[in-house]
Design an enzyme around this catalytic site. Sequence first.
Site, mmCIF file in Angstrom:
data_model
loop_
_atom_site.group_PDB
_atom_site.id
_atom_site.type_symbol
_atom_site.label_atom_id
_atom_site.label_comp_id
_atom_site.label_asym_id
_atom_site.label_seq_id
_atom_site.Cartn_x
_atom_site.Cartn_y
_atom_site.Cartn_z
ATOM 1 N N GLU A 1 0.815 -1.248 -0.075
ATOM 2 C CA GLU A 1 0.070 0.079 0.146
ATOM 3 C C GLU A 1 0.836 1.153 -0.074
ATOM 4 O OE1 GLU A 1 -3.354 -0.085 -0.096
ATOM 5 O OE2 GLU A 1 -4.306 -1.623 1.072
ATOM 6 N N CYS B 1 -2.595 9.174 2.901
ATOM 7 C CA CYS B 1 -2.169 8.588 1.784
ATOM 8 C C CYS B 1 -3.235 9.063 0.714
ATOM 9 C CB CYS B 1 -2.151 7.058 1.757
ATOM 10 S SG CYS B 1 -3.625 6.244 2.278
HETATM 11 P P1 NAD Z 1 8.751 4.424 4.492
HETATM 12 O O1 NAD Z 1 8.635 3.618 3.177
HETATM 13 O O2 NAD Z 1 9.836 5.348 4.880
HETATM 14 O O3 NAD Z 1 8.589 3.215 5.790
HETATM 15 C C1 NAD Z 1 7.497 2.307 6.053
HETATM 16 C C2 NAD Z 1 8.014 1.298 6.839
HETATM 17 O O4 NAD Z 1 8.816 0.492 6.144
HETATM 18 C C3 NAD Z 1 8.614 1.753 8.161
HETATM 19 O O5 NAD Z 1 8.103 0.958 9.026
HETATM 20 C C4 NAD Z 1 10.111 1.479 7.860
HETATM 21 O O6 NAD Z 1 10.819 1.382 9.048
HETATM 22 C C5 NAD Z 1 9.975 0.335 6.923
HETATM 23 N N1 NAD Z 1 11.344 0.141 6.378
HETATM 24 C C6 NAD Z 1 12.293 1.128 5.734
HETATM 25 N N2 NAD Z 1 13.092 0.360 4.891
HETATM 26 C C7 NAD Z 1 12.813 -0.758 4.767
HETATM 27 C C8 NAD Z 1 13.292 -1.974 3.965
HETATM 28 N N3 NAD Z 1 14.133 -1.634 3.337
HETATM 29 N N4 NAD Z 1 12.559 -3.265 4.151
HETATM 30 C C9 NAD Z 1 11.406 -3.176 4.773
HETATM 31 N N5 NAD Z 1 11.006 -2.195 5.496
HETATM 32 C C10 NAD Z 1 11.411 -0.891 5.568
HETATM 33 O O7 NAD Z 1 7.274 5.111 4.618
HETATM 34 P P2 NAD Z 1 6.739 6.361 5.879
HETATM 35 O O8 NAD Z 1 7.395 7.708 5.368
HETATM 36 O O9 NAD Z 1 6.760 5.579 6.949
HETATM 37 O O10 NAD Z 1 5.118 6.368 5.411
HETATM 38 C C11 NAD Z 1 4.780 7.561 4.324
HETATM 39 C C12 NAD Z 1 4.447 6.711 3.161
HETATM 40 O O11 NAD Z 1 3.391 5.817 3.233
HETATM 41 C C13 NAD Z 1 3.671 8.032 2.105
HETATM 42 O O12 NAD Z 1 4.384 7.791 0.900
HETATM 43 C C14 NAD Z 1 2.118 7.784 2.288
HETATM 44 O O13 NAD Z 1 1.397 8.093 1.007
HETATM 45 C C15 NAD Z 1 2.337 6.127 2.249
HETATM 46 N N6 NAD Z 1 1.185 5.542 2.850
HETATM 47 C C16 NAD Z 1 0.221 4.894 1.911
HETATM 48 C C17 NAD Z 1 -0.786 4.283 2.431
HETATM 49 C C18 NAD Z 1 -1.873 3.467 1.553
HETATM 50 O O14 NAD Z 1 -2.543 2.715 2.279
HETATM 51 N N7 NAD Z 1 -1.681 3.335 0.257
HETATM 52 C C19 NAD Z 1 -1.304 4.551 3.535
HETATM 53 C C20 NAD Z 1 -0.579 5.633 4.751
HETATM 54 C C21 NAD Z 1 0.726 6.006 3.961
#
Ligand code: NAD
Length: 474
Positions: free
Chosen positions: A246, A280
């Site tokens: 997502e 999001c």
């Molecule tokens: P991010 O990708 O920086 O981090 C998300 C998660 O992934 C965190 O828990 C992080 O620790 C983990 N992570 C980081 N590197 C990783 C790796 N290499 N392997 C596995 N896990 C890893 O995202 P964020 O800044 O926490 O979230 C914001 C983003 O999320 C925005 O772009 C937003 O649009 C999106 N979002 C999407 C939805 C949806 O349902 N489509 C909902 C909410 C937020």
Amino acid sequence: MGSSPEPQFFNIINDELRGASDHHQVTDPRTEEPLWPCPVATTQDFEDAVTAARNAFPAWSKSTVAERQAVLVKLAEGLKENRQELEEIVMKETGKTALMAQIEIDACINQCMYYTRVSLADEVQFEDDKQKIIATHIPLGVVAAICPWNFPLILSSIKVFSSIVTGNCVIVKPSPFTPYCVLKWVELARGILPPGVFQALNGGADLGAAMTSHPGIDKISFTGTIATGKKVMAACAKTLKKVTLELAGNDAAVVTADIDIPTVAAKVATGGFFNAGQMCVATKRVYVHGSIYDEFLDALVKEVEKGYTIQEDATTPGVFGPLDNKMQYDVVKGMLEDCRQHGYKIRTGGKVREKGFWLEPTVVEKPSEDAPLVKEEQFGPILPVMSWSDEDDVIKRANLANAGLGASVYCRDLANAERIARRLEAGSVFINQSERPNPVAYFSGFKDSGFGGEMGKQGLLSYCYTQSLHIAKA
Ligand code: NAD
């Protein structure tokens, strides 16, 4: 349960609380003061959680749907009983107002209760006098839920409820920006589920990456950025894990000429500035018909100035808080700076505070389609408003090559609205309402905004193998 002045936090492994030698502290987004120490899970903690989950899975997977739904009722009751404590933690770590924190807990309870009524039952796919073919849904095993920071409880709990009702075990990894409420929730839920079914570990990218490569994890449910989502998918390929992504959106709102301007301006303001744009499916680009552009922009600015002022005290009514963290604050400030450098007119807002990750709700008039604010996801309280005159052209501009999470259409003529909505390339399209996901509705992204989806009955399919039973009749 009453709230403690200095709460403590633990990883939850096999229904036991586990501290750590290594801790990290989140920065309070309102004040930039450090919050509480939070234990960072070690590799051994992760291995122990996987072992506990694998040990729990055989018995848990044989439980009935009714038994699992009874557990969900208890989880919902636990959320209700502990809501005050959880809301206070949510407010602190995210900067949300009290109202937003209440909305967060209410949404979790609603999602949970939805799956007490809805699950995947066996279906007869075919039957004649020779054979019957049944589709049955079998849990995958151990799910790792890797979560973002904007709605830490809502977005982790949907993965938890989906896992539990389908008979999977789940290990939740909250974002390192918002670990506290998730760890507290799982701590408070101890005793409701068999040990090993519902666990939580705090960690950052290293732990997330370890989850995506561990052979003991069967599925990754990931919510986050597109860049990390691509890494997750690549890592999952090595063990052919099931994966749901997502990811980010860049939602367009298309406003036609026939609308009631004050009503729609209020709805677009909600779409853009609810949770300070950190949603999001927030409205991230607005396209207004040229014949009403000036009047609409005036009305929008009025709505934003009325409804979304900075409130340093989180307990005052409102839904507008600071950015959650410095990383996102810097992204948004960079886009604002680019708008200033290009001379785009900032119609309201644009000021930051010395302390805290605050940006006034900001409306930018007609930036170029190439501006980072339009092309990329801002995920913050700054909204570009553009003009259109030709329907084919606005649809072309609304449909991006690299995102397709949500979109909205505002149009008095409902047939016309639906016709436009069906041309928008997005997983969820909202007509005459701002973007608000609903637990009953499947939620997914087109193009780079995701892979698979969650929520609704359909969302449960990605937590199961679907087995076809071909039964010959005697
Ligand atoms: P991010 O990708 O920086 O981090 C998300 C998660 O992934 C965190 O828990 C992080 O620790 C983990 N992570 C980081 N590197 C990783 C790796 N290499 N392997 C596995 N896990 C890893 O995202 P964020 O800044 O926490 O979230 C914001 C983003 O999320 C925005 O772009 C937003 O649009 C999106 N979002 C999407 C939805 C949806 O349902 N489509 C909902 C909410 C937020």
